[in-house]
Design a protein around this motif. Structure first.
Motif, PDB file in Angstrom:
ATOM      1  N   CYS A   1      -7.226   1.301  -1.389  1.00 56.19           N
ATOM      2  CA  CYS A   1      -8.011   0.267  -0.700  1.00 56.19           C
ATOM      3  C   CYS A   1      -9.392   0.804  -0.347  1.00 56.19           C
TER       4      CYS A   1
ATOM      5  N   TRP B   1      -4.375  -1.091   4.962  1.00 59.43           N
ATOM      6  CA  TRP B   1      -5.592  -1.006   4.149  1.00 59.43           C
ATOM      7  C   TRP B   1      -6.502   0.131   4.648  1.00 59.43           C
TER       8      TRP B   1
ATOM      9  N   CYS C   1      -1.466  -4.945  -1.315  1.00 60.68           N
ATOM     10  CA  CYS C   1      -2.543  -3.979  -1.552  1.00 60.68           C
ATOM     11  C   CYS C   1      -3.428  -4.546  -2.671  1.00 60.68           C
ATOM     12  N   PRO C   2      -4.731  -4.651  -2.442  1.00 62.59           N
ATOM     13  CA  PRO C   2      -5.611  -5.284  -3.444  1.00 62.59           C
ATOM     14  C   PRO C   2      -5.884  -4.373  -4.638  1.00 62.59           C
TER      15      PRO C   2
ATOM     16  N   CYS D   1       0.823  -1.211   0.000  1.00 63.42           N
ATOM     17  CA  CYS D   1       0.000   0.000   0.000  1.00 63.42           C
ATOM     18  C   CYS D   1       0.853   1.255   0.000  1.00 63.42           C
TER      19      CYS D   1
ATOM     20  N   CYS E   1      -5.087   3.387   3.250  1.00 66.50           N
ATOM     21  CA  CYS E   1      -4.679   3.444   1.849  1.00 66.50           C
ATOM     22  C   CYS E   1      -5.851   3.946   0.994  1.00 66.50           C
TER      23      CYS E   1
HETATM   24 ZN    ZN Z   1      -3.799  -0.487  -0.410  1.00 69.85          ZN
END
Ligand code: ZN
Ligand code: ACM
Length: 766
Positions: A345, A339, A302-303, A283, A342
């Motif tokens: 996120c 998260w 980080c997704p 992130c 971020c």
């Molecule tokens: Zn992230």
């Protein structure tokens, strides 16, 4: 002169005769894991160095295994027609997939199975009937007698697994093959290979070479225990990884032994090594090192789409290497701190209507699951993947106790049981002080042996989702493969029996018999050169406080041995019955095999205090995983071990406040109350928030006292000493101790959002 020559000749003849005399092999009732049904008869089947074998072509792998095993010892195995063969394999489709039937008579051995896999398990039993020396593969065939009788056998569970963490410490391909050999010998069929960690990425990925060129190497490693203060480091770079060619070779080696390899690629957490190699996966985009100490780290994937592209490429290469049905995607211990801060996120959460970061983790896992399912793989995840909603087809590994497994089975998901309480082979197995450094906790052999993977809470339909169990081997404190062997043996023997034989509840009856088999099995491990732990000759003791006077007992699980003991440096006497202890006493005890002392000297002090022999009521009951000593352990004059919070002294309570009611046997001049708690936030064990006391004297006068507790500075045993002197009260007759649990674990700490454990032992009244 003639006499001397004759005598030498005679000696040579005698020695060579005895050398050639066939060896008696191992009895049918010594096999581990114990077969379902065994019958013995009186005869023997002679095996010499030329063996004629008939094997149908369905049994290629098993045939190769047996021929390899025997020829390594110098035997010749010739294929022959059934009527000319001494050993016969028979295809028998009436048997279950993994079952086998072995019949040994005076002139023939017949092994039947429906599948090569079943036959292979039959061979592992047969192998355990052969002399241990054959495990040395030394090229010197001996003649031996097999015992006659029959075995009918099939496993209780379809998943019989062992895990190995190669991230914290790396073990080369030869060690992994040895590990697989041990699994095969014990009829275990899954190897869970934990390949990626914060402290090292261990699998070559062609598309991302920095994962290994950078991510497999850490600059140094923590020395000693994580809880040591200050923490020290060895200043030595450490690394290692498997090339894809090595992986293929190991997967093939496993398949030849009917073992399926389950690769684990951890996500979204335990990913610091990967993020160190490619900071754009995190992130913050900040560079981070490959981790040099143990624990849980905030660097998680980080997704974002770049991350999913990366993971899909990695997982594609992984899935191509591992032909088995499962892909383990981790899912445990992923802090959500980054998260929460971020922007990407948070934007994704709004777009996808995800209410919190747990839901984001569930989104992450479900997305990876879809990818895996589309490529024909089932995912397995640690039980955190239940949080925020389970991915539709996931299998759950229940490690934080059994609750995750119960929940998952109730949601009709498959489950593999690996609770810390019974399956974590990184915990101490003995309370001996000379035991090598381990992560903590206490999991003795007997506790593994008594494990029953199916939770009672489940209905018969839900129970079908419990596929089996697995021993986990996290290697923070296992720098060498010898240490891995020490930690798995003998506990893997017990686990193999749990998952293969299944068992009744008569553990107390079966355990001593199991130990006699372990004692014999150790000869096989000697021949294999395995570095096993041996605590068979260790004495155990207990103090019973529910009698008028405390009674001290000594035990050995081996019934054919003698115990001798001494009190306060006095002479040693043979132990027969429990001993009354009514004052502080030093005890020494030793196990004897005939006149020979075996095992370590037990030395301990029983500390007498006013609470010993009080009537004690505890509410609620301790958690079933941490109640070994029963309520009486709190007042038995012995304190819990400073490292082994799960030993026979410590009682564990998960999330509950507790009330301890002590009714003293008389009004007594108590001045001080000492309470001992355990504090290890890394294991979610926290000292309580507060303690409230209600003191009552013989006239019914009461006095209360409330103590609030600050977070202890040090990890380990947390002693709390409370002055009870109070001029308004007479001598103490009754004491109530209420302990307030720490509560839900706060953000940023290990186990955030989880209930805290309270561990307590002992309650001393002085
Ligand atoms: Zn992230
Ligand atoms: C685990 O022990 N973190 C699965």
């Amino acid at each position: 002169m003639v006499y001397r020559v004759l005598s030498i000749l005679l000696t040579v003849i005698l020695v060579s005769c005895s050398k050639n005399r066939p060896i008696k092999a191992v009895a049918l009732n010594q096999i581990i894991p114990a077969p379902t049904r065994v019958t013995s008869s009186d005869g023997t089947l002679l095996v010499t160095k030329h063996i004629k074998l008939h094997s149908p072509s369905d049994f290629d792998l098993s045939h190769r295994f047996l021929v390899g095993f025997l020829t390594a010892n110098g035997y010749t195995v010739t294929d022959a027609a059934p009527q000319e063969s001494q050993w016969i394999f028979k295809q028998d489709s009436t048997l279950a997939q993994e079952a086998y039937a072995l019949e040994i008579s005076d002139n023939q051995l017949v092994l039947r199975a429906a599948t090569d896999r079943g036959l292979f398990y039959g061979l592992q039993s047969l192998r355990q009937l052969m002399p241990e020396a054959l495990e040395e593969s030394n090229g010197h065939p001996v003649s031996f007698y097999l015992p006659t009788g029959t075995i009918q056998d099939a496993p209780a569970f379809t998943y019989r697994g062992m895990h190995l963490d190669v991230g914290r410490h790396f073990f080369g391909p030869e060690d992994i093959k040895t590990y697989l050999d041990y699994l095969a010998l014990l009829k275990m069929n899954y190897f869970h290979w934990h390949l990626t960690e914060d402290q090292g990425w261990r699998i070559e990925i062609k598309a991302f070479p920095r994962l290994t060129s950078h991510g497999s190497i850490r600059s140094e490693t923590l020395i000693g225990h994580y809880n040591d203060e200050p923490q020290r480091f060895d200043a030595q770079p450490y690394g290692g990884f498997y090339t894809q060619e090595e992986i293929k070779e190991i997967v093939a080696y496993a398949a030849e032994r009917h073992i399926t390899v389950v690769p684990e690629i951890e996500l979204p957490g335990h990913a610091q090594a990967a993020i160190s190699a490619y900071p754009e996966l995190g992130c913050t985009l900040e560079p981070v090192p490959v981790a040099t100490k143990w624990g849980v780290f905030e660097e998680v994937y980080c997704p974002k789409s770049e991350t999913f592209d990366f993971l899909e490429t990695v997982l594609s290469e992984v899935m191509d290497l591992f032909p088995g049905p499962y892909l383990h995607i981790g899912g445990d211990e992923a802090p959500k701190t980054h998260w929460a801060q971020c922007a990407q996120c948070q934007k994704l959460m709004r777009q996808e209507n995800l209410n919190n970061e747990e839901a984001l983790q569930s989104y992450f896992i479900s997305r990876i699951e879809r990818f895996a399912n589309n490529h024909g793989k089932q995912i397995i995840g640690w039980d955190e993947i239940l949080e925020g909603g389970l991915a539709p087809n996931a299998t759950v590994m229940s490690w934080r106790g059994t609750e995750g497994g119960i929940q998952a089975a109730k949601q009709k998901h498959d489950v593999i049981m690996t609770p810390t309480s019974h399956c974590y082979f990184d915990y101490y197995q003995s309370d001996r002080p000379e035991e090598p450094l381990a992560i903590g906790g206490y999991l003795p052999l007997k506790k593994v042996y008594g494990y029953r993977p199916i939770p009672h809470e489940l209905t018969p339909q839900e129970r079908t989702h419990i596929l089996g169990a697995q021993g986990n081997v996290w290697t923070e404190y296992m720098p060498t493969f010898e240490q891995v062997e020490y930690m798995i043996f003998p506990r893997i023997l017990a686990l193999s029996e749990v998952v293969w034989h299944g068992a009744s509840d008569a553990v107390e009856v079966q355990y001593p018999e199991f130990l006699t088999r372990v004692e014999r099995f150790n000869r096989r491990l000697d021949a294999l050169g395995a570095n096993y732990a041996n605590h068979l000759y260790q004495l155990e003791s207990a103090l019973s406080t529910n009698t008028k006077l405390p009674l001290y007992s000594l035990f050995s699980p081996l019934k054919d041995k003698v115990i001798k003991y001494s009190l306060n440096q006095g002479p040693f006497k043979t132990y027969t019955d429990p001993v009354v202890l009514s004052q502080t006493t030093q005890i020494k005890a030793q196990l004897y095999d005939g006149a020979q002392a075996v095992g370590p000297l037990l030395e301990e002090t029983f500390t007498y205090h006013f609470g010993v022999s009080a009537a004690l009521v505890l509410s609620p009951e301790p958690h079933s995983s941490y109640n070994a000593g029963g309520a009486g352990a709190l007042i038995n004059g012995r304190r819990g071990d400073p490292m082994r919070y799960g030993d026979n002294e410590w009682l564990g309570f998960w999330g509950d406040d507790l009330a301890i009611d002590l009714n003293l046997r008389a009004a007594l001049p108590v001045k001080t109350l000492n309470l001992y708690f355990y504090h290890a936030p890394g294991q979610w064990i926290n000292a309580p928030r507060a303690v409230a006391l209600t003191m009552t004297d013989a006239n019914g006068q009461t006095h209360t006292k409330n103590i609030s507790i600050d977070t202890p500075e040090n990890n380990g045993v947390f002693p709390l000493s409370i002055d009870l002197s109070n001029r308004a009260l007479g001598p103490l007759k009754h004491l109530k101790v209420q302990v307030v649990n720490h509560g839900i674990i706060g953000d940023g700490a290990q186990g955030a959002g989880q209930k805290s454990w309270t561990f307590i032992d002992e309650i001393e009244l002085l």
